[in-house]
Design an enzyme around this catalytic site. Structure first.
Site, mmCIF file in Angstrom:
data_model
loop_
_atom_site.group_PDB
_atom_site.id
_atom_site.type_symbol
_atom_site.label_atom_id
_atom_site.label_comp_id
_atom_site.label_asym_id
_atom_site.label_seq_id
_atom_site.Cartn_x
_atom_site.Cartn_y
_atom_site.Cartn_z
ATOM 1 N N LYS A 18 0.833 -1.209 0.000
ATOM 2 C CA LYS A 18 0.000 0.000 0.000
ATOM 3 C C LYS A 18 0.871 1.264 0.000
ATOM 4 O O LYS A 18 0.704 2.144 -0.844
ATOM 5 C CB LYS A 18 -0.916 0.014 1.239
ATOM 6 C CG LYS A 18 -1.855 -1.168 1.331
ATOM 7 C CD LYS A 18 -2.760 -1.086 2.561
ATOM 8 C CE LYS A 18 -2.059 -1.256 3.897
ATOM 9 N NZ LYS A 18 -1.518 -2.591 4.165
ATOM 10 N N ARG A 91 -10.625 0.098 8.051
ATOM 11 C CA ARG A 91 -10.254 -1.296 8.300
ATOM 12 C C ARG A 91 -11.321 -2.064 9.039
ATOM 13 O O ARG A 91 -11.083 -3.197 9.467
ATOM 14 C CB ARG A 91 -8.986 -1.362 9.153
ATOM 15 C CG ARG A 91 -7.789 -0.981 8.378
ATOM 16 C CD ARG A 91 -6.531 -1.338 9.098
ATOM 17 N NE ARG A 91 -5.515 -0.483 8.550
ATOM 18 C CZ ARG A 91 -4.238 -0.779 8.485
ATOM 19 N NH1 ARG A 91 -3.800 -1.905 8.969
ATOM 20 N NH2 ARG A 91 -3.392 0.063 7.958
ATOM 21 N N ARG A 126 11.734 -5.093 5.274
ATOM 22 C CA ARG A 126 11.383 -3.678 5.066
ATOM 23 C C ARG A 126 12.250 -2.755 5.926
ATOM 24 O O ARG A 126 12.521 -3.040 7.086
ATOM 25 C CB ARG A 126 9.923 -3.425 5.426
ATOM 26 C CG ARG A 126 9.623 -1.913 5.437
ATOM 27 C CD ARG A 126 8.188 -1.556 5.455
ATOM 28 N NE ARG A 126 7.426 -2.320 6.412
ATOM 29 C CZ ARG A 126 6.102 -2.415 6.385
ATOM 30 N NH1 ARG A 126 5.422 -1.785 5.467
ATOM 31 N NH2 ARG A 126 5.485 -3.129 7.284
ATOM 32 N N ARG A 155 10.599 -0.840 11.564
ATOM 33 C CA ARG A 155 9.425 -0.669 12.427
ATOM 34 C C ARG A 155 9.390 -1.728 13.516
ATOM 35 O O ARG A 155 9.745 -2.875 13.274
ATOM 36 C CB ARG A 155 8.163 -0.800 11.572
ATOM 37 C CG ARG A 155 7.585 0.535 11.181
ATOM 38 C CD ARG A 155 6.528 0.419 10.136
ATOM 39 N NE ARG A 155 5.407 -0.446 10.481
ATOM 40 C CZ ARG A 155 4.351 -0.613 9.698
ATOM 41 N NH1 ARG A 155 4.291 0.028 8.548
ATOM 42 N NH2 ARG A 155 3.368 -1.409 10.051
ATOM 43 N N ARG A 166 -0.834 -9.242 12.839
ATOM 44 C CA ARG A 166 -1.439 -8.217 11.967
ATOM 45 C C ARG A 166 -2.248 -8.871 10.854
ATOM 46 O O ARG A 166 -3.319 -8.382 10.483
ATOM 47 C CB ARG A 166 -0.342 -7.303 11.401
ATOM 48 C CG ARG A 166 0.160 -6.290 12.431
ATOM 49 C CD ARG A 166 1.585 -5.849 12.167
ATOM 50 N NE ARG A 166 1.729 -5.179 10.882
ATOM 51 C CZ ARG A 166 2.910 -5.007 10.261
ATOM 52 N NH1 ARG A 166 4.019 -5.439 10.814
ATOM 53 N NH2 ARG A 166 2.947 -4.393 9.105
HETATM 54 P P1 AP5 Z 1 4.751 -1.446 1.982
HETATM 55 O O1 AP5 Z 1 4.459 -0.662 0.774
HETATM 56 O O2 AP5 Z 1 5.431 -0.768 3.120
HETATM 57 O O3 AP5 Z 1 3.453 -2.230 2.460
HETATM 58 P P2 AP5 Z 1 2.122 -1.730 3.201
HETATM 59 O O4 AP5 Z 1 0.990 -2.440 2.580
HETATM 60 O O5 AP5 Z 1 2.102 -0.250 3.252
HETATM 61 O O6 AP5 Z 1 2.405 -2.386 4.607
HETATM 62 P P3 AP5 Z 1 2.171 -1.931 6.108
HETATM 63 O O7 AP5 Z 1 2.920 -2.936 6.922
HETATM 64 O O8 AP5 Z 1 2.530 -0.507 6.312
HETATM 65 O O9 AP5 Z 1 0.696 -2.161 6.316
HETATM 66 P P4 AP5 Z 1 -0.013 -2.404 7.659
HETATM 67 O O10 AP5 Z 1 -1.409 -2.332 7.262
HETATM 68 O O11 AP5 Z 1 0.395 -3.619 8.381
HETATM 69 O O12 AP5 Z 1 0.561 -1.244 8.591
HETATM 70 P P5 AP5 Z 1 0.064 0.230 8.912
HETATM 71 O O13 AP5 Z 1 1.247 1.063 9.066
HETATM 72 O O14 AP5 Z 1 -0.969 0.658 7.969
HETATM 73 O O15 AP5 Z 1 5.650 -2.692 1.512
HETATM 74 C C1 AP5 Z 1 6.154 -3.626 2.423
HETATM 75 C C2 AP5 Z 1 7.556 -4.066 1.986
HETATM 76 O O16 AP5 Z 1 7.476 -4.763 0.738
HETATM 77 C C3 AP5 Z 1 8.533 -2.926 1.744
HETATM 78 O O17 AP5 Z 1 9.799 -3.306 2.174
HETATM 79 C C4 AP5 Z 1 8.490 -2.702 0.235
HETATM 80 O O18 AP5 Z 1 9.717 -2.196 -0.263
HETATM 81 C C5 AP5 Z 1 8.227 -4.109 -0.276
HETATM 82 N N1 AP5 Z 1 7.403 -4.108 -1.493
HETATM 83 C C6 AP5 Z 1 6.320 -3.332 -1.749
HETATM 84 N N2 AP5 Z 1 5.798 -3.618 -2.960
HETATM 85 C C7 AP5 Z 1 6.573 -4.619 -3.474
HETATM 86 C C8 AP5 Z 1 6.536 -5.358 -4.692
HETATM 87 N N3 AP5 Z 1 5.605 -5.124 -5.627
HETATM 88 N N4 AP5 Z 1 7.470 -6.311 -4.873
HETATM 89 C C9 AP5 Z 1 8.422 -6.549 -3.936
HETATM 90 N N5 AP5 Z 1 8.511 -5.887 -2.765
HETATM 91 C C10 AP5 Z 1 7.590 -4.926 -2.528
HETATM 92 O O19 AP5 Z 1 -0.616 0.010 10.329
HETATM 93 C C11 AP5 Z 1 0.149 -0.280 11.468
HETATM 94 C C12 AP5 Z 1 -0.729 -0.450 12.688
HETATM 95 O O20 AP5 Z 1 -1.438 0.775 12.950
HETATM 96 C C13 AP5 Z 1 -1.830 -1.509 12.571
HETATM 97 O O21 AP5 Z 1 -1.352 -2.788 12.902
HETATM 98 C C14 AP5 Z 1 -2.864 -0.987 13.574
HETATM 99 O O22 AP5 Z 1 -2.490 -1.305 14.886
HETATM 100 C C15 AP5 Z 1 -2.762 0.518 13.390
HETATM 101 N N6 AP5 Z 1 -3.735 1.030 12.388
HETATM 102 C C16 AP5 Z 1 -3.445 1.495 11.142
HETATM 103 N N7 AP5 Z 1 -4.575 1.866 10.498
HETATM 104 C C17 AP5 Z 1 -5.593 1.622 11.358
HETATM 105 C C18 AP5 Z 1 -7.004 1.789 11.264
HETATM 106 N N8 AP5 Z 1 -7.609 2.255 10.156
HETATM 107 N N9 AP5 Z 1 -7.739 1.434 12.337
HETATM 108 C C19 AP5 Z 1 -7.171 0.958 13.462
HETATM 109 N N10 AP5 Z 1 -5.853 0.770 13.596
HETATM 110 C C20 AP5 Z 1 -5.063 1.103 12.562
#
Ligand code: AP5
Length: 219
Positions: A18, A91, A126, A155, A166
């Site tokens: 994402k 979410r 990552r 992270r 997660r």
């Molecule tokens: P990346 O692009 O960083 O992936 P992402 O989908 O953004 O992953 P996140 O881990 O950030 O998502 P998440 O939902 O777990 O965490 P968030 O921060 O939103 O890519 C990942 C890796 O893969 C990178 O190293 C990248 O280089 C590589 N990559 C990407 N694309 C690639 C490709 N095509 N090929 C190869 N490699 C690739 O949330 C964190 C926490 O916050 C949650 O657990 C929760 O506690 C809280 N939270 C967030 N939003 C909410 C909400 N709406 N409600 C309640 N709690 C929330």
């Protein structure tokens, strides 16, 4: 002109790409990138009340309580007159309903699909650049210079153990969100090189705008 503000949502499991796609979408379309994970990490780092409350849930890979997240998102949306890109929100059913109640609807809901075993590899490799905010991967998207490599951070929730929690949270909630946005949902195979994934997304957004590439040529 015909370029009405775009309203885009992107969803998918942890590490489905994402944030990576959002970097590219924002560069192309100049939308306000509203990423709840990033906003929450900023609150934690700043030691605010919201951050203190959120920290525990984030550590456990659980959803942060809705009132914290919904308030943050509403504020950011109200500051985004030129279109928005919502990353990682909603979410849960409650979060989606909060937007519906405000009459806020996406034109497109992009769902990135990546197999679980690939997600785990992505998470453990990552790294983040605290200076530019850019997302890297030690293997798939390595830093461009030794200087960047030296300052990369990881992270706290990016361990194999925590990503499994997660993933569980994601699978428990994703269907209720899909149910709401099905009419505008586009499923994208996220298990391909990031540029290929982006090419698909770009086509979908262009289709929405009903006009070819040059839309942002004037910015
Ligand atoms: P990346 O692009 O960083 O992936 P992402 O989908 O953004 O992953 P996140 O881990 O950030 O998502 P998440 O939902 O777990 O965490 P968030 O921060 O939103 O890519 C990942 C890796 O893969 C990178 O190293 C990248 O280089 C590589 N990559 C990407 N694309 C690639 C490709 N095509 N090929 C190869 N490699 C690739 O949330 C964190 C926490 O916050 C949650 O657990 C929760 O506690 C809280 N939270 C967030 N939003 C909410 C909400 N709406 N409600 C309640 N709690 C929330």
């Amino acid at each position: 002109d015909g370029a009405a503000p775009l309203r885009v949502m992107i969803s998918g499991a942890p590490a489905s790409g994402k944030g990576t796609q959002c970097e590219m979408i924002v560069e192309q379309y100049n939308l306000a990138h509203i990423a709840t994970g990033d906003l929450l990490r900023a609150e934690v780092a700043a030691g605010t009340d919201a951050g203190k409350l959120a920290q525990d849930y984030m550590q456990k890979g659980q959803l942060v309580p809705n009132d914290v997240v919904v308030t943050m998102v509403k504020k950011k949306l109200s500051e985004a007159p030129n279109g928005w890109l919502l990353d990682g929100y909603p979410r849960s059913l409650t979060q989606a309903e909060a937007l519906e109640a405000l009459n806020i609807h996406p034109q497109i809901f992009i769902l990135l699909e990546v197999p679980d075993e690939i997600l785990v590899q992505r998470v453990v490799g990552r790294r983040l650049d605290p200076v530019t905010g850019k997302i890297y991967h030690l293997m798939y998207s390595p830093p461009e210079t030794p200087e960047i490599a030296a300052r990369l951070t990881q992270r706290e929730d990016d361990t194999e153990e925590k990503v499994k929690l997660r993933l569980k949270t994601h699978s428990a909630n994703v269907q209720s969100v899909i149910d709401i946005y099905k009419p505008v949902m586009k499923v994208v195979d996220g298990n391909r090189p990031k540029d290929q994934v982006f090419a698909d997304i770009k086509n979908m957004i262009m289709e929405l705008q009903g006009e070819p590439e040059k839309v942002n040529g004037c910015l």
